[in-house]
Motif scaffolding. Sequence first.
Motif, PDB file in Angstrom:
ATOM      1  N   ARG A 396       0.919  -1.216  -0.129  1.00 53.54           N
ATOM      2  CA  ARG A 396       0.014  -0.241  -0.017  1.00 53.54           C
ATOM      3  C   ARG A 396       0.978   1.173   0.175  1.00 53.54           C
ATOM      4  O   ARG A 396       1.799   1.322   0.798  1.00 53.54           O
ATOM      5  N   GLN A 397       0.737   2.264  -1.031  1.00 52.12           N
ATOM      6  CA  GLN A 397       1.730   3.629  -1.036  1.00 52.12           C
ATOM      7  C   GLN A 397       0.670   4.610  -1.129  1.00 52.12           C
ATOM      8  O   GLN A 397      -0.410   4.400  -1.892  1.00 52.12           O
ATOM      9  N   THR A 398       0.921   5.398  -0.345  1.00 45.34           N
ATOM     10  CA  THR A 398       0.296   6.931  -0.676  1.00 45.34           C
ATOM     11  C   THR A 398       1.111   7.906  -0.714  1.00 45.34           C
ATOM     12  O   THR A 398       2.444   8.091  -0.144  1.00 45.34           O
ATOM     13  N   LEU A 399       1.150   8.703  -1.998  1.00 40.80           N
ATOM     14  CA  LEU A 399       1.987   9.775  -2.392  1.00 40.80           C
ATOM     15  C   LEU A 399       1.179  11.139  -2.597  1.00 40.80           C
ATOM     16  O   LEU A 399       0.167  11.406  -3.175  1.00 40.80           O
ATOM     17  N   ASN A 400       1.508  11.940  -1.535  1.00 38.01           N
ATOM     18  CA  ASN A 400       0.975  13.401  -1.521  1.00 38.01           C
ATOM     19  C   ASN A 400       1.889  14.402  -2.079  1.00 38.01           C
ATOM     20  O   ASN A 400       3.119  14.386  -1.803  1.00 38.01           O
ATOM     21  N   ARG A 401       1.342  15.162  -2.966  1.00 41.19           N
ATOM     22  CA  ARG A 401       2.452  16.263  -3.578  1.00 41.19           C
ATOM     23  C   ARG A 401       1.619  17.708  -3.371  1.00 41.19           C
ATOM     24  O   ARG A 401       0.456  17.699  -3.727  1.00 41.19           O
ATOM     25  N   GLU A 402       2.645  18.657  -2.970  1.00 45.24           N
ATOM     26  CA  GLU A 402       2.451  19.970  -3.159  1.00 45.24           C
ATOM     27  C   GLU A 402       3.430  20.734  -4.017  1.00 45.24           C
ATOM     28  O   GLU A 402       4.714  20.668  -3.552  1.00 45.24           O
ATOM     29  N   LEU A 403       3.087  21.292  -4.797  1.00 45.47           N
ATOM     30  CA  LEU A 403       3.976  22.119  -5.721  1.00 45.47           C
ATOM     31  C   LEU A 403       3.593  23.496  -5.934  1.00 45.47           C
ATOM     32  O   LEU A 403       2.331  23.710  -6.291  1.00 45.47           O
ATOM     33  N   GLY A 404       4.339  24.607  -5.649  1.00 47.63           N
ATOM     34  CA  GLY A 404       3.966  25.913  -5.913  1.00 47.63           C
ATOM     35  C   GLY A 404       4.878  26.674  -6.714  1.00 47.63           C
ATOM     36  O   GLY A 404       6.264  26.419  -6.659  1.00 47.63           O
ATOM     37  N   VAL A 405       4.700  27.321  -7.691  1.00 50.25           N
ATOM     38  CA  VAL A 405       5.545  28.235  -8.530  1.00 50.25           C
ATOM     39  C   VAL A 405       5.036  29.825  -8.285  1.00 50.25           C
ATOM     40  O   VAL A 405       3.942  29.926  -8.347  1.00 50.25           O
ATOM     41  N   GLN A 441       0.981  33.197  -8.597  1.00 49.60           N
ATOM     42  CA  GLN A 441       1.543  31.914  -8.262  1.00 49.60           C
ATOM     43  C   GLN A 441       0.414  30.724  -8.508  1.00 49.60           C
ATOM     44  O   GLN A 441      -0.968  30.936  -8.499  1.00 49.60           O
ATOM     45  N   GLN A 442       1.001  29.614  -8.934  1.00 48.99           N
ATOM     46  CA  GLN A 442       0.347  28.484  -9.277  1.00 48.99           C
ATOM     47  C   GLN A 442       0.838  27.488  -8.167  1.00 48.99           C
ATOM     48  O   GLN A 442       1.814  27.420  -7.575  1.00 48.99           O
ATOM     49  N   ALA A 443      -0.506  26.769  -7.886  1.00 56.16           N
ATOM     50  CA  ALA A 443      -0.495  25.753  -6.712  1.00 56.16           C
ATOM     51  C   ALA A 443      -1.010  24.420  -7.339  1.00 56.16           C
ATOM     52  O   ALA A 443      -1.985  24.532  -7.750  1.00 56.16           O
ATOM     53  N   PHE A 444      -0.171  23.419  -7.305  1.00 57.86           N
ATOM     54  CA  PHE A 444      -0.380  22.207  -7.847  1.00 57.86           C
ATOM     55  C   PHE A 444      -0.410  21.020  -6.618  1.00 57.86           C
ATOM     56  O   PHE A 444       0.588  20.832  -5.872  1.00 57.86           O
ATOM     57  N   GLN A 481      -5.346   5.232  -7.655  1.00 59.96           N
ATOM     58  CA  GLN A 481      -6.343   6.220  -7.604  1.00 59.96           C
ATOM     59  C   GLN A 481      -5.729   7.655  -7.375  1.00 59.96           C
ATOM     60  O   GLN A 481      -4.666   7.641  -6.688  1.00 59.96           O
ATOM     61  N   GLY A 482      -5.971   8.590  -8.132  1.00 60.15           N
ATOM     62  CA  GLY A 482      -5.193   9.755  -8.201  1.00 60.15           C
ATOM     63  C   GLY A 482      -5.969  10.932  -8.409  1.00 60.15           C
ATOM     64  O   GLY A 482      -7.231  11.001  -9.117  1.00 60.15           O
ATOM     65  N   TRP A 483      -5.727  12.213  -7.825  1.00 62.19           N
ATOM     66  CA  TRP A 483      -6.338  13.425  -8.237  1.00 62.19           C
ATOM     67  C   TRP A 483      -5.177  14.514  -8.277  1.00 62.19           C
ATOM     68  O   TRP A 483      -4.468  14.454  -7.610  1.00 62.19           O
ATOM     69  N   LEU A 484      -5.375  15.587  -9.069  1.00 63.82           N
ATOM     70  CA  LEU A 484      -4.541  16.700  -9.258  1.00 63.82           C
ATOM     71  C   LEU A 484      -5.390  17.807  -9.357  1.00 63.82           C
ATOM     72  O   LEU A 484      -6.426  17.880 -10.002  1.00 63.82           O
ATOM     73  N   SER A 485      -5.059  18.865  -8.592  1.00 66.31           N
ATOM     74  CA  SER A 485      -5.564  20.260  -9.007  1.00 66.31           C
ATOM     75  C   SER A 485      -4.892  21.273  -9.195  1.00 66.31           C
ATOM     76  O   SER A 485      -3.474  21.181  -8.789  1.00 66.31           O
ATOM     77  N   ARG A 486      -4.931  22.451  -9.863  1.00 66.73           N
ATOM     78  CA  ARG A 486      -4.357  23.879 -10.027  1.00 66.73           C
ATOM     79  C   ARG A 486      -5.082  24.940  -9.684  1.00 66.73           C
ATOM     80  O   ARG A 486      -6.279  24.886 -10.265  1.00 66.73           O
ATOM     81  N   SER A 487      -4.309  25.786  -8.810  1.00 66.54           N
ATOM     82  CA  SER A 487      -5.233  26.957  -8.682  1.00 66.54           C
ATOM     83  C   SER A 487      -4.287  28.032  -8.924  1.00 66.54           C
ATOM     84  O   SER A 487      -3.031  28.026  -8.789  1.00 66.54           O
ATOM     85  N   VAL A 488      -4.665  29.215  -9.290  1.00 66.05           N
ATOM     86  CA  VAL A 488      -4.016  30.613  -9.678  1.00 66.05           C
ATOM     87  C   VAL A 488      -4.361  31.505  -8.653  1.00 66.05           C
ATOM     88  O   VAL A 488      -5.555  31.940  -8.652  1.00 66.05           O
ATOM     89  N   SER A 489      -3.237  32.276  -8.088  1.00 60.81           N
ATOM     90  CA  SER A 489      -3.789  33.433  -7.130  1.00 60.81           C
ATOM     91  C   SER A 489      -2.630  34.436  -7.485  1.00 60.81           C
ATOM     92  O   SER A 489      -1.385  34.215  -8.115  1.00 60.81           O
TER      93      SER A 489
END
Length: 796
Positions: A396-405, A441-444, A481-489
Motif C-alpha cells: 500500500r502506497q500513498t503519495l501526497n504532492r504539493e508544488l508551488g510556482v 502563484q500556481q499551486a498544484f 487512484q489519484g487526483w490533481l488540482s491547479r489554482s492560480v492566485s
Amino acid sequence: MIESAALRGGYLLCFLCLSCLTPAHAAPPAAPGHTEHPGEPLAGHAAPALVLDEVTVSARHREERAQAVPIAMNVLDGEQLNDAGLLRSEDLQQRVPSLLVSVPNARYTSYGIRGLGSSSYNDGIDGSVGVFLDGVYLGRQGMSLGDLVDVQRVEVLRGPQGTLYGKNTTAGAINVSSRAPTFAPEGSAEVSMGEAGLRQYRGTFSGPLVDGVLAGRLTAYDVERDGLIDNVYDGSELREQNRQGLRGQLLWTPSEVFSARLIGEYAWQDEQTNSFAASNYSASTIKRAAFVGYRQLPIDPYARRVQQDEPNTVKTLQTGATLELNRLLDNGATLTSISGYRDWRYDADQDGDGTALSIAENVAVQLNQHQFSQELRLADSPNEHIDYVVGAYYLRQTLNRELGVRFGKDAAAFFLGDRPEVDLLGITPAMIPASLLQGAQQAFDGEQRTDSRALFGQITWHASERLAITPGLRYTRERKQGWLSRSVSGLAPLGPDLVSQIAGNLLRSTALGGEYYRRDAIEESNLSGQLALSYQFRDDLLGYASWSRGYKAGGINLDVVGPNVEPTFGAERVTSLEVGLKSSLWDERATLDLAVYQADVDDYQALTNRAPVDEFAPPIRDNLINVGKVRLRGIELDGLLRASERIDLRLGVAWSDARYRDFANAPCSPESAQWSCDLSGKRLFNAPEWNASAGIEQRYPLEQGLELFSVLDYSVRSGYYGTLEGGAGSYQPSYGLTNLRLGLRRSDRQWETELWARNLFDTEYITAVYAQLGAGDYGVLTGDPRSVGMTVRTRW
C-alpha cells in the motif's frame, strides 16, 4: 562508433583483462594465497592451492552458490564496495556494466538495466528496475539513495524478475542486504578526508545483548563536502553534500527453529543541489533573453558554472522499519514473514527558470511517500528432487504532492520576447507591465494511492543429477487512484495600457492556465512468470535457458494535461529469452559467465514533450506515452581471476542493441519543424551500446604481518541520448573513469590506511539530462571531477 581515445584505451584494458582469463596464459597453481573472505571449496573437489572466495546469493529467496543459480546477475560484496569508495547506488554502475543509474536529484532518480529504464521526470511513473532493501520494495527510486554502509552484498538481477520479485521489475531487480547482528562482538570505524572539503565518518558495532538469545547492531554515517558548481550570480557554491544516516537492528533467536530481526532506519539529506548547467538554448529562449537584455552564460557544462538568483535546496528525510520472522516448521519447511513500513519526505526549493532573471523565480516541491508492505513465503525442499517457494504479497502506497510556482518581475517581458507582434508594434521591455505576471502563484496539489496484491509460486524440479527445470507464476492485482488540482492566485488587475489590454489575458492563460481539477483511477490484473532449464554439463560448467515475463502496471499522469495528452497510460510488459553459461576454471581460480538475451517490450512507458495546443502555447514535458514495441538484444560477459596469491583480476563487458520496433508517431527533436516522426528502427534513449568494467588488485607482503596493496578500477560507457526526443544538448558523450587506491594494512585487515584518487584523469562526463524552460532548452548534470584523499579504517 568509438568517440574518444579514452574509450579506445578502456576497451584495450578490458581486452587485456579478458586475455588473462584464457587458459593458454594461466600460470600453474601457487601456494595458498591471501583471501579476504575465505570460502569452502565445492563439494567433491580436493582443496585447490588457490581459489576464489565462494559467493552466495539469495536471488531465489534461499541461500545458494551464485554459480549454481540460472540467472544473469552481478554480486557485489559490501565490504569490497566500501573499500573502493563506491558508497551510493549511483556508484554501482561502475562495477555493473549493464546498469545505468541517473540521479539528477532524489525526486527524479531512475535506474535502467540492459537499456530498459523509465524516465523519472513525472511523479506518476514507476521505475522498471525494482530496488529492494532487506526484502522490502522501495516504492520511489529516490528512496534508494542512502549510503551503502555496512552492507553484506548487493545483487543486481538482469532481465525480468516477474515471479519472485514481481512489481516493477520488467528490466531487473537490485537486492541490497545489510549485515545482520552477530553474537560475537565486532565493529569497524572509518574516516575519509579529501578535496573540496570532503569529510566522511562511518562506523558500526555489533554484539550480544543477551548471550545466545539477543544481539544488536548499530551503524551510522556522516558525509559532508563543499559544492562543485560555482553560482556566478552571488559567488555561492552548489552541488554540495550533507547527509547523515543511522541503522539499528535487533536479532532475537529464542530457539533453533525461530528467529526475528527488527531493523530501524533514519536517513537525512540537506544540500544545495538541483544545479543543471545549460547544454543548449532554443531559438525561442535566445530571442527572449536578447529582448530583455539578459546575457546568458556560454554553453560549456564542464566549466561547472550556473547563474541563478534563487536558492536550490533539497532536503529528504527517510524513516523505516522492517521486521523479518523466520520459523522452521516440523516438516522442514521455512515460513518467512517480511513486514516493512517506510516514510519518505522530499522538500525542495529551487530556481524555476535556472537564470538570474525573475521569471519562475521559485518552485517549491514537497512530496510525502508512505508505504506498508507485507510478504509471506513458504520455502521447502521436501526431497532431493524438489525445491519450491510460494507466497503472497501486499503493498500500500500513498503519495501526497504539493508544488508551488511563484512568478517574478521579468516573467511577462521574457515570455512575450519572442512574439512577432512585439517586433511589429515596436514594443520594448519597458512597455510591458511587470504586474501582468509578477506576484502570480500556481499551486498544484495531488495525491495517488496504490494497492498491489500478488500470489506467486516457483518450483525447481531436479529431473536428474544434472538437469533442473524451474517454472514459476505470479498473479498481480493493482489499483491506482489519484487526483490533481491547479489554482492560480496573486494576479494584479490589468492596467489600461495597450499591452495589458491586447496581450494580458492571453499571456496569463498561456503561462498560468486556469483552475483545474482531475480525478483518475485504473485497475489491472496480470499473470506473469518464467520457465528456466539448467544443465550441469560438468561440475564446473552450468548452462541455462530461460523464458520470462515482466509486468509494470499502468499509471496516472500526475501533471496538468491538455487536449492532446491522455490522463492515464497503459501497462508495460516484457517477454525475455535468455541463454547463458556459468563456468569455474582452473580448480576454482577463475569464473567466466556469459549471457545472451532478447527482450521484447510491449507498451514501453516513456515521457516526452507534447505538441503545443496552439501557436501561443509552449510544448510542455508532460506527455506520458506507451511506445508500441521495443526490442533489446545483447551479450554480457563477466569474469574473475585469482591470477596468483598476490593478484586478482575482474572484467565485465556488455553489448546492447536496444531499438524501437514500432514507433511511427514518435515526437521529433525540438529542432525539427515536425511534431511527429517515425523512430522505428532507431536506438532507444538512455541505452548505451557498449559498457565495460575492469579492475586489478595487487598485494605485496611485508614483514611484521603488514602488506602494501594497490587497486586500479576502470569503467567505460559509449555515448547515448538522455531524452526520448533526442534534441541537441541531450546527448551524453562516451567516457571512461579510472579510480586508483594505494595503501598499507595489516594482513588480517584489523587496520589499514590508503590514498585514493577517483576519476584519476579528470575525465569530463555527463550523468543526467534535464529538459528546462521549453522545447530545445536542456541542462545537464556533470560528473564529479578528479578527487584525491585519504581513508583510515579499523576493524575488530
